[in-house]
Design a protein around this motif. Structure first.
Motif, PDB file in Angstrom:
ATOM      1  N   GLY A 205     -44.863  20.850  68.831  1.00 37.67           N
ATOM      2  CA  GLY A 205     -43.811  20.847  69.843  1.00 37.67           C
ATOM      3  C   GLY A 205     -42.478  21.265  69.249  1.00 37.67           C
ATOM      4  O   GLY A 205     -41.712  22.019  69.869  1.00 37.67           O
ATOM      5  N   MET A 206     -42.184  20.783  68.054  1.00 34.31           N
ATOM      6  CA  MET A 206     -40.938  21.141  67.387  1.00 34.31           C
ATOM      7  C   MET A 206     -40.881  22.643  67.094  1.00 34.31           C
ATOM      8  O   MET A 206     -39.830  23.278  67.240  1.00 34.31           O
ATOM      9  CB  MET A 206     -40.807  20.352  66.078  1.00 34.31           C
ATOM     10  CG  MET A 206     -39.446  20.456  65.421  1.00 34.31           C
ATOM     11  SD  MET A 206     -38.149  19.670  66.411  1.00 34.31           S
ATOM     12  CE  MET A 206     -38.524  17.933  66.170  1.00 34.31           C
ATOM     13  N   ILE A 207     -42.011  23.219  66.716  1.00 39.29           N
ATOM     14  CA  ILE A 207     -42.061  24.657  66.425  1.00 39.29           C
ATOM     15  C   ILE A 207     -41.807  25.479  67.682  1.00 39.29           C
ATOM     16  O   ILE A 207     -40.995  26.408  67.679  1.00 39.29           O
ATOM     17  CB  ILE A 207     -43.419  25.024  65.783  1.00 39.29           C
ATOM     18  CG1 ILE A 207     -43.490  24.453  64.360  1.00 39.29           C
ATOM     19  CG2 ILE A 207     -43.626  26.540  65.770  1.00 39.29           C
ATOM     20  CD1 ILE A 207     -44.863  24.546  63.732  1.00 39.29           C
ATOM     21  N   PHE A 208     -42.490  25.139  68.766  1.00 36.45           N
ATOM     22  CA  PHE A 208     -42.282  25.885  70.016  1.00 36.45           C
ATOM     23  C   PHE A 208     -40.846  25.713  70.525  1.00 36.45           C
ATOM     24  O   PHE A 208     -40.237  26.672  71.020  1.00 36.45           O
ATOM     25  CB  PHE A 208     -43.291  25.437  71.081  1.00 36.45           C
ATOM     26  CG  PHE A 208     -44.638  26.074  70.932  1.00 36.45           C
ATOM     27  CD1 PHE A 208     -44.852  27.374  71.370  1.00 36.45           C
ATOM     28  CD2 PHE A 208     -45.695  25.393  70.350  1.00 36.45           C
ATOM     29  CE1 PHE A 208     -46.103  27.985  71.234  1.00 36.45           C
ATOM     30  CE2 PHE A 208     -46.939  25.989  70.213  1.00 36.45           C
ATOM     31  CZ  PHE A 208     -47.147  27.286  70.649  1.00 36.45           C
ATOM     32  N   ALA A 209     -40.299  24.507  70.390  1.00 36.57           N
ATOM     33  CA  ALA A 209     -38.930  24.269  70.835  1.00 36.57           C
ATOM     34  C   ALA A 209     -37.940  25.071  69.993  1.00 36.57           C
ATOM     35  O   ALA A 209     -36.985  25.655  70.525  1.00 36.57           O
ATOM     36  CB  ALA A 209     -38.606  22.774  70.749  1.00 36.57           C
ATOM     37  N   THR A 210     -38.163  25.118  68.687  1.00 31.80           N
ATOM     38  CA  THR A 210     -37.255  25.852  67.802  1.00 31.80           C
ATOM     39  C   THR A 210     -37.309  27.344  68.080  1.00 31.80           C
ATOM     40  O   THR A 210     -36.271  28.025  68.090  1.00 31.80           O
ATOM     41  CB  THR A 210     -37.601  25.570  66.329  1.00 31.80           C
ATOM     42  OG1 THR A 210     -37.534  24.155  66.096  1.00 31.80           O
ATOM     43  CG2 THR A 210     -36.626  26.267  65.390  1.00 31.80           C
ATOM     44  N   GLU A 211     -38.506  27.886  68.326  1.00 32.59           N
ATOM     45  CA  GLU A 211     -38.619  29.303  68.690  1.00 32.59           C
ATOM     46  C   GLU A 211     -37.796  29.608  69.936  1.00 32.59           C
ATOM     47  O   GLU A 211     -37.090  30.622  70.005  1.00 32.59           O
ATOM     48  CB  GLU A 211     -40.084  29.682  68.926  1.00 32.59           C
ATOM     49  CG  GLU A 211     -40.896  29.854  67.656  1.00 32.59           C
ATOM     50  CD  GLU A 211     -42.302  30.350  67.947  1.00 32.59           C
ATOM     51  OE1 GLU A 211     -42.776  30.151  69.089  1.00 32.59           O
ATOM     52  OE2 GLU A 211     -42.930  30.920  67.048  1.00 32.59           O
ATOM     53  N   ALA A 212     -37.879  28.729  70.912  1.00 32.13           N
ATOM     54  CA  ALA A 212     -37.119  28.936  72.148  1.00 32.13           C
ATOM     55  C   ALA A 212     -35.614  28.867  71.876  1.00 32.13           C
ATOM     56  O   ALA A 212     -34.842  29.694  72.360  1.00 32.13           O
ATOM     57  CB  ALA A 212     -37.526  27.897  73.189  1.00 32.13           C
ATOM     58  N   LEU A 213     -35.193  27.892  71.090  1.00 27.22           N
ATOM     59  CA  LEU A 213     -33.772  27.729  70.785  1.00 27.22           C
ATOM     60  C   LEU A 213     -33.211  28.885  69.961  1.00 27.22           C
ATOM     61  O   LEU A 213     -32.017  29.199  70.050  1.00 27.22           O
ATOM     62  CB  LEU A 213     -33.557  26.408  70.035  1.00 27.22           C
ATOM     63  CG  LEU A 213     -33.752  25.138  70.883  1.00 27.22           C
ATOM     64  CD1 LEU A 213     -33.921  23.923  69.986  1.00 27.22           C
ATOM     65  CD2 LEU A 213     -32.571  24.946  71.820  1.00 27.22           C
ATOM     66  N   LEU A 214     -34.062  29.534  69.184  1.00 29.53           N
ATOM     67  CA  LEU A 214     -33.635  30.679  68.367  1.00 29.53           C
ATOM     68  C   LEU A 214     -33.660  31.991  69.150  1.00 29.53           C
ATOM     69  O   LEU A 214     -33.367  33.047  68.596  1.00 29.53           O
ATOM     70  CB  LEU A 214     -34.525  30.796  67.128  1.00 29.53           C
ATOM     71  CG  LEU A 214     -34.340  29.697  66.061  1.00 29.53           C
ATOM     72  CD1 LEU A 214     -35.393  29.840  64.966  1.00 29.53           C
ATOM     73  CD2 LEU A 214     -32.938  29.741  65.469  1.00 29.53           C
ATOM     74  N   ASP A 217     -38.286  33.317  72.304  1.00 22.37           N
ATOM     75  CA  ASP A 217     -39.254  32.998  73.356  1.00 22.37           C
ATOM     76  C   ASP A 217     -38.580  33.293  74.695  1.00 22.37           C
ATOM     77  O   ASP A 217     -37.826  32.471  75.229  1.00 22.37           O
ATOM     78  CB  ASP A 217     -39.648  31.524  73.247  1.00 22.37           C
ATOM     79  CG  ASP A 217     -40.615  31.084  74.337  1.00 22.37           C
ATOM     80  OD1 ASP A 217     -41.054  31.934  75.135  1.00 22.37           O
ATOM     81  OD2 ASP A 217     -40.922  29.870  74.389  1.00 22.37           O
ATOM     82  N   ASP A 218     -38.845  34.482  75.239  1.00 22.09           N
ATOM     83  CA  ASP A 218     -38.186  34.904  76.480  1.00 22.09           C
ATOM     84  C   ASP A 218     -38.415  33.910  77.613  1.00 22.09           C
ATOM     85  O   ASP A 218     -39.560  33.614  77.969  1.00 22.09           O
ATOM     86  CB  ASP A 218     -38.697  36.290  76.907  1.00 22.09           C
ATOM     87  CG  ASP A 218     -38.241  37.389  75.961  1.00 22.09           C
ATOM     88  OD1 ASP A 218     -37.277  37.141  75.196  1.00 22.09           O
ATOM     89  OD2 ASP A 218     -38.837  38.486  75.982  1.00 22.09           O
ATOM     90  N   TYR A 219     -37.308  33.399  78.143  1.00 23.17           N
ATOM     91  CA  TYR A 219     -37.336  32.469  79.270  1.00 23.17           C
ATOM     92  C   TYR A 219     -38.194  31.230  79.001  1.00 23.17           C
ATOM     93  O   TYR A 219     -38.696  30.593  79.921  1.00 23.17           O
ATOM     94  CB  TYR A 219     -37.815  33.178  80.543  1.00 23.17           C
ATOM     95  CG  TYR A 219     -36.971  34.372  80.896  1.00 23.17           C
ATOM     96  CD1 TYR A 219     -35.682  34.232  81.397  1.00 23.17           C
ATOM     97  CD2 TYR A 219     -37.459  35.670  80.679  1.00 23.17           C
ATOM     98  CE1 TYR A 219     -34.899  35.351  81.684  1.00 23.17           C
ATOM     99  CE2 TYR A 219     -36.670  36.779  80.968  1.00 23.17           C
ATOM    100  CZ  TYR A 219     -35.397  36.609  81.475  1.00 23.17           C
ATOM    101  OH  TYR A 219     -34.612  37.711  81.752  1.00 23.17           O
ATOM    102  N   CYS A 220     -38.399  30.929  77.695  1.00 27.32           N
ATOM    103  CA  CYS A 220     -39.155  29.737  77.272  1.00 27.32           C
ATOM    104  C   CYS A 220     -40.599  29.758  77.774  1.00 27.32           C
ATOM    105  O   CYS A 220     -41.240  28.701  77.911  1.00 27.32           O
ATOM    106  CB  CYS A 220     -38.480  28.446  77.746  1.00 27.32           C
ATOM    107  SG  CYS A 220     -36.795  28.233  77.130  1.00 27.32           S
ATOM    108  N   MET A 221     -41.144  30.949  78.004  1.00 24.26           N
ATOM    109  CA  MET A 221     -42.482  31.035  78.571  1.00 24.26           C
ATOM    110  C   MET A 221     -43.555  30.517  77.610  1.00 24.26           C
ATOM    111  O   MET A 221     -44.527  29.879  78.034  1.00 24.26           O
ATOM    112  CB  MET A 221     -42.789  32.474  78.992  1.00 24.26           C
ATOM    113  CG  MET A 221     -41.935  32.971  80.160  1.00 24.26           C
ATOM    114  SD  MET A 221     -41.984  31.875  81.601  1.00 24.26           S
ATOM    115  CE  MET A 221     -43.716  32.017  82.075  1.00 24.26           C
TER     116      MET A 221
END
Length: 236
Positions: A205-214, A217-221
């Motif tokens: 979860g932390m990895i996916f969240a960090t990708e989005a914050l950086l 991850d377009d539109y957090c999809m």
């Protein structure tokens, strides 16, 4: 099977037995893994001769773990994988051991990439390990590691930077918190892959969240998709 279902890119296979039986054990393990998944194998051994032979047991190109500037490891492995699709894990150490400074690690990196150029191996096929060590014995936190990561990605944008996440928290209590904090900081510096347990829901979860914050991850999809697939968050 469960690692594949959790999204692992490679399944790391390491025998951790005596040299005399390592190769036959690697074959046994690789065969077992390939019976249940098509996910590529990461052939993992400190003995490059074992790696060189074990890749012959794999059904498809995977990841060879690992080489460094120690001895003649590179000259054994690079000719073998040069004209293949095998990718390679490379550690930033040499015959003197693990360099203490970012500058020295980057000198080792330069030597590895010079060899890669000699064998015409594209940078995108490398996973560079900046050498993640125990936080509790570090004098500067992870600054050395993040400086190395940033410089490597600056020089070679297509190269991968990886490492064993759990190394950072050895001998510390509540290790998962340190691991999660490290992942965020290392990803911010440019780390784009890691040796980790894909079944660790908090870490994933932390990895996916960090990708989005950086902004990766377009539109957090991807974040939303991983949540819906149950990779992280409350178990459904």
């Amino acid at each position: 099977k469960v690692q594949t279902e959790a999204g692992a890119t490679y399944i790391d296979v390491c025998a951790s037995v005596e040299d005399s039986i390592e190769l036959e054990t690697m074959k046994w393990l690789i065969d077992l893994v390939q019976e249940v998944t098509d996910t590529p194998i990461a052939v993992d051994s400190p003995n490059v001769a074992t790696c060189a032979e074990a890749i012959k047991f794999c059904n498809k190109p995977g990841l060879l773990n690992s080489v460094s500037l120690e001895g003649d490891k590179i000259d054994q492995i690079f000719p073998l994988i040069a004209d293949t699709k095998w990718e390679c894990f490379a550690l930033l150490c040499d015959d003197t051991g693990i360099p203490k400074s970012a500058e020295k690690r980057l000198e080792v990196f330069a030597g590895i990439m010079e060899k890669a150029k000699e064998y015409n191996i594209d940078p995108s096929r490398f996973h560079i390990d900046p050498l993640v060590e125990m936080l509790c014995t570090s004098e500067d936190g992870i600054k050395t590691v993040t400086d190395v990561i940033s410089e490597i990605k600056s020089q070679y944008p297509t190269i991968h930077v990886s490492g064993a996440v759990s190394n950072i928290s050895f001998n510390l209590p509540v290790r998962k918190l340190v691991n999660q904090g490290f992942v965020v900081l290392a990803m911010n510096a440019g780390m784009d892959s890691a040796i980790l347990d894909p079944l660790n829901r908090d870490l994933m979860g932390m990895i996916f969240a960090t990708e989005a914050l950086l902004g990766e991850d377009d539109y957090c999809m991807e974040y939303i998709g991983a949540y819906r697939e149950g990779i992280f968050g409350p178990k459904k």
